[in-house]
Design an enzyme around this catalytic site. Structure first.
Site, mmCIF file in Angstrom:
data_model
loop_
_atom_site.group_PDB
_atom_site.id
_atom_site.type_symbol
_atom_site.label_atom_id
_atom_site.label_comp_id
_atom_site.label_asym_id
_atom_site.label_seq_id
_atom_site.Cartn_x
_atom_site.Cartn_y
_atom_site.Cartn_z
ATOM 1 N N ASP A 1 -0.686 -11.171 9.115
ATOM 2 C CA ASP A 1 -1.017 -10.468 7.882
ATOM 3 C C ASP A 1 -2.076 -11.236 7.096
ATOM 4 O O ASP A 1 -1.760 -12.179 6.374
ATOM 5 C CB ASP A 1 0.252 -10.292 7.032
ATOM 6 N N LYS B 1 -5.790 -12.192 1.538
ATOM 7 C CA LYS B 1 -4.948 -13.235 0.935
ATOM 8 C C LYS B 1 -5.759 -14.509 0.726
ATOM 9 O O LYS B 1 -6.718 -14.759 1.455
ATOM 10 C CB LYS B 1 -3.787 -13.583 1.889
ATOM 11 N N GLU C 1 1.160 -3.890 3.113
ATOM 12 C CA GLU C 1 1.091 -3.141 4.365
ATOM 13 C C GLU C 1 2.453 -2.938 5.005
ATOM 14 O O GLU C 1 2.665 -1.971 5.736
ATOM 15 C CB GLU C 1 0.152 -3.852 5.352
ATOM 16 N N ARG D 1 5.326 -2.102 3.755
ATOM 17 C CA ARG D 1 5.983 -0.868 3.309
ATOM 18 C C ARG D 1 5.345 0.360 3.958
ATOM 19 O O ARG D 1 5.988 1.390 4.123
ATOM 20 C CB ARG D 1 5.965 -0.799 1.780
HETATM 21 N N1 BES Z 1 3.951 -10.338 4.224
HETATM 22 C C1 BES Z 1 3.763 -10.304 2.812
HETATM 23 C C2 BES Z 1 4.965 -10.843 2.051
HETATM 24 C C3 BES Z 1 5.254 -12.313 2.212
HETATM 25 C C4 BES Z 1 4.781 -13.206 1.281
HETATM 26 C C5 BES Z 1 6.055 -12.760 3.224
HETATM 27 C C6 BES Z 1 5.071 -14.546 1.421
HETATM 28 C C7 BES Z 1 6.357 -14.102 3.371
HETATM 29 C C8 BES Z 1 5.867 -14.995 2.469
HETATM 30 C C9 BES Z 1 3.521 -8.880 2.368
HETATM 31 O O1 BES Z 1 2.881 -8.072 3.276
HETATM 32 C C10 BES Z 1 2.650 -8.937 1.152
HETATM 33 O O2 BES Z 1 1.540 -9.344 1.281
HETATM 34 N N2 BES Z 1 3.203 -8.542 0.013
HETATM 35 C C11 BES Z 1 2.455 -8.582 -1.191
HETATM 36 C C12 BES Z 1 2.659 -7.287 -1.911
HETATM 37 C C13 BES Z 1 1.727 -7.076 -3.072
HETATM 38 C C14 BES Z 1 0.316 -6.910 -2.589
HETATM 39 C C15 BES Z 1 2.165 -5.858 -3.835
HETATM 40 C C16 BES Z 1 2.996 -9.740 -2.013
HETATM 41 O O3 BES Z 1 4.199 -10.010 -1.973
HETATM 42 O O4 BES Z 1 2.194 -10.390 -2.676
HETATM 43 ZN ZN ZN Z 2 3.037 -8.585 5.240
HETATM 44 MN MN MN Z 3 0.771 -8.235 3.141
#
Ligand code: BES
Ligand code: ZN
Ligand code: MN
Length: 487
Positions: free
Chosen positions: A262, A269, A341, A343
């Site tokens: 991801d 990110k 992504e 969700r």
């Molecule tokens: N895979 C991430 C969530 C994650 C964050 C898992 C840290 C493990 C450690 C997920 O896809 C994500 O990026 N979520 C975002 C959502 C936001 C953009 C609404 C998040 O948590 O920042």
């Molecule tokens: Zn993710």
């Molecule tokens: Mn993500």
């Protein structure tokens, strides 16, 4: 590592180390293995306690070479904490701690004295397997590796307990091995291949939907995430069917997030810690690990696992913020952040689980950073639209020794997901991020009883524990196995 039961006399146990659990303060030391250890060594056990070097606390250890009267090369007291609080979960940790610490000293053959029932014996085997696991697959210096050859349970223990512990422990390590794989080593096609191999070996049915099939079905949310990557997406479906029809037509669906890497996509990110996103398929890996165990443990109900697997990349064909996609359930989604992504792929997988006839669905996902802010790395967050199923999952978590904490799904949070241009948008505000993510999923499961586990805080150990190496924890595998078995 070979697992064994030794029924004979403790003094004749042939091992590099014979380990005897020992407890804090007033716990009796004049019965069983501890008594024998004290007697044969003319009071070593009492001396260790009175010296203050060992108090029986969790994680403590005292070690005696060439113990008089024992065939084992070492006698080890392993702290189990307070006797009254010593349950199967503590036994699991004790076994893991003992294995990690002794193999670090190049002991290759361990026997653990087990004086309680089968539940403790199975947990000890699990703990030993979990402790033995290392993330050294890509280390080429074999001399650095210190594998354990034999782990034995010394005591009146059944083969069935050992077998159960082995199945459940190996399932968790299967999950951890997958979760640990780097993005280049395990793209969606490789995850699908591993699932197929696992299913063939375990005697499960496996069906893998490719991009064309998903396009025919109308999985626009999943495909939108995948389109930025050169790696094609898949939807992995693995089925377990009991020999006889299950109770009340129940079919349990287990859905796991399978993002093999991801990057965040166009909403990219920050680079710090981005490498941890190789484990963004830990939920999918957990579901597959659970299926591997269930194939052997044979629950009464049919269980169907679904793992939508994609790579979330930026690129010339990548999904853009503002894009609108149409999900399998028919709802349109405005993509406001391509990093939300998980969700999106789960939306289509949940809807498909319902189409396949699942009557109850549990999903497991590394879904939000927000759940780690809320609960840290101790509890996974649990969300549900159905109290009875929630209670089943919570009970399974307790039985499996995995901590779960119920989180809210009030309608008030739903406001945040209103879109001006589509039926729903894919992110909320900065507040309650784990809740809005769960509420998003809820839209796609309809009326089907559903539980969502957000494991983003618990799937990965940033630091090693005495009983587990740093990295993938395999969390939720035990909960899922218990849930299916205890139905
Ligand atoms: N895979 C991430 C969530 C994650 C964050 C898992 C840290 C493990 C450690 C997920 O896809 C994500 O990026 N979520 C975002 C959502 C936001 C953009 C609404 C998040 O948590 O920042
Ligand atoms: Zn993710
Ligand atoms: Mn993500």
């Amino acid at each position: 590592m070979e697992l064994r039961i030794l029924n004979g006399a403790l003094r004749e146990v042939d091992a590099g180390a014979l380990v005897v659990p020992a407890f804090e303060k007033d716990a009796p030391r004049d019965t069983g293995a501890l008594k024998l250890a004290g007697e044969l060594t003319s009071g070593w056990v009492e001396e260790v306690y009175s010296s203050g070097e060992f108090a029986g606390k969790t994680g403590e250890m005292a070690l005696l070479h060439r113990p008089a009267g024992f065939a084992a090369r070492r006698l080890v007291l392993a702290g189990g904490g307070k006797l009254g609080k010593f349950d199967a979960a503590e036994m699991r940790k004790l076994a893991g701690t003992v294995v990690r610490s002794l193999k670090g000293r190049s002991v290759r053959n361990i026997a653990l004295a087990v004086e309680r029932g089968d539940e403790f014996a199975a947990a000890a085997v699990e703990g030993a397997l979990l402790g033995e696991f290392e993330t050294d697959r890509y280390k080429t210096d074999e001399s650095e590796k210190k594998p354990l050859d034999v782990f034995a349970l010394a005591g009146e223990v059944s083969e069935a307990a050992l077998e159960r512990g082995r199945i459940v422990g190996e399932a968790q390590n299967f999950t951890r091995e997958l979760a640990n794989e780097p993005g280049n080593r395990l793209p969606p096609s490789a995850l699908a291949a591993r699932a197929r191999d696992m299913a063939a070996e375990a005697g499960l049915e496996c069906e893998i939907l490719d991009q064309d099939r998903m396009r025919q079905l109308g999985m626009g949310a999943l495909l939108g995430v995948a389109q930025g990557s050169m790696e094609p997406p898949f939807l992995i479906v693995v089925r377990y069917r009991p020999d006889r029809p299950g109770p009340e037509g129940v079919q349990l669906g287990l859905v796991g997030k399978g993002v093999t890497f991801d990057t965040g996509g166009v909403s990219i990110k920050p680079s710090d810690k981005m490498e941890e996103m190789r484990a963004d398929m830990a939920g999918g890996a957990a579901v597959l690990g659970a299926m591997r165990a269930l194939a052997a443990l044979k629950p009464a109900i049919p269980v169907t696992a679904l793992v939508p697997t994609v790579e979330n990349m930026p690129g010339g064909r990548a999904q853009r913020p503002g894009d609108i996609v149409r999900s399998l359930a028919g709802k349109t989604i405005e993509i406001l952040n391509t990093d939300a992504e998980g969700r999106l792929i789960l939306a289509d997988a949940l809807a498909y689980a319902v189409q396949l006839g699942c009557t109850h669905v549990v999903d497991v996902a590394t879904l939000t950073g927000a759940i780690a802010v809320a609960l840290g790395n101790v509890n996974a967050g649990v969300f549900s639209n159905h109290e009875a199923l929630l209670n089943r999952v919570l009970a399974a978590g307790r039985a499996g020794g995995e901590k779960l904490w119920p989180m809210p799904l009030d309608e008030e949070y739903r406001e945040q997901l209103k879109s001006a241009f589509a039926d729903i948008q894919n992110i909320g505000t900065r507040y309650g991020g784990a809740v809005t993510a769960a509420l998003f999923l809820k839209e796609f499961i309809g009326e089907t009883p559903w539980v969502h586990l957000d494991i983003a805080g618990t799937d990965w150990l940033a630091e090693a524990k005495p009983f587990l190496t740093k990295g993938p924890s395999g969390v939720s595998v035990r909960t899922l196995i218990r849930l299916a078995l205890d139905w």
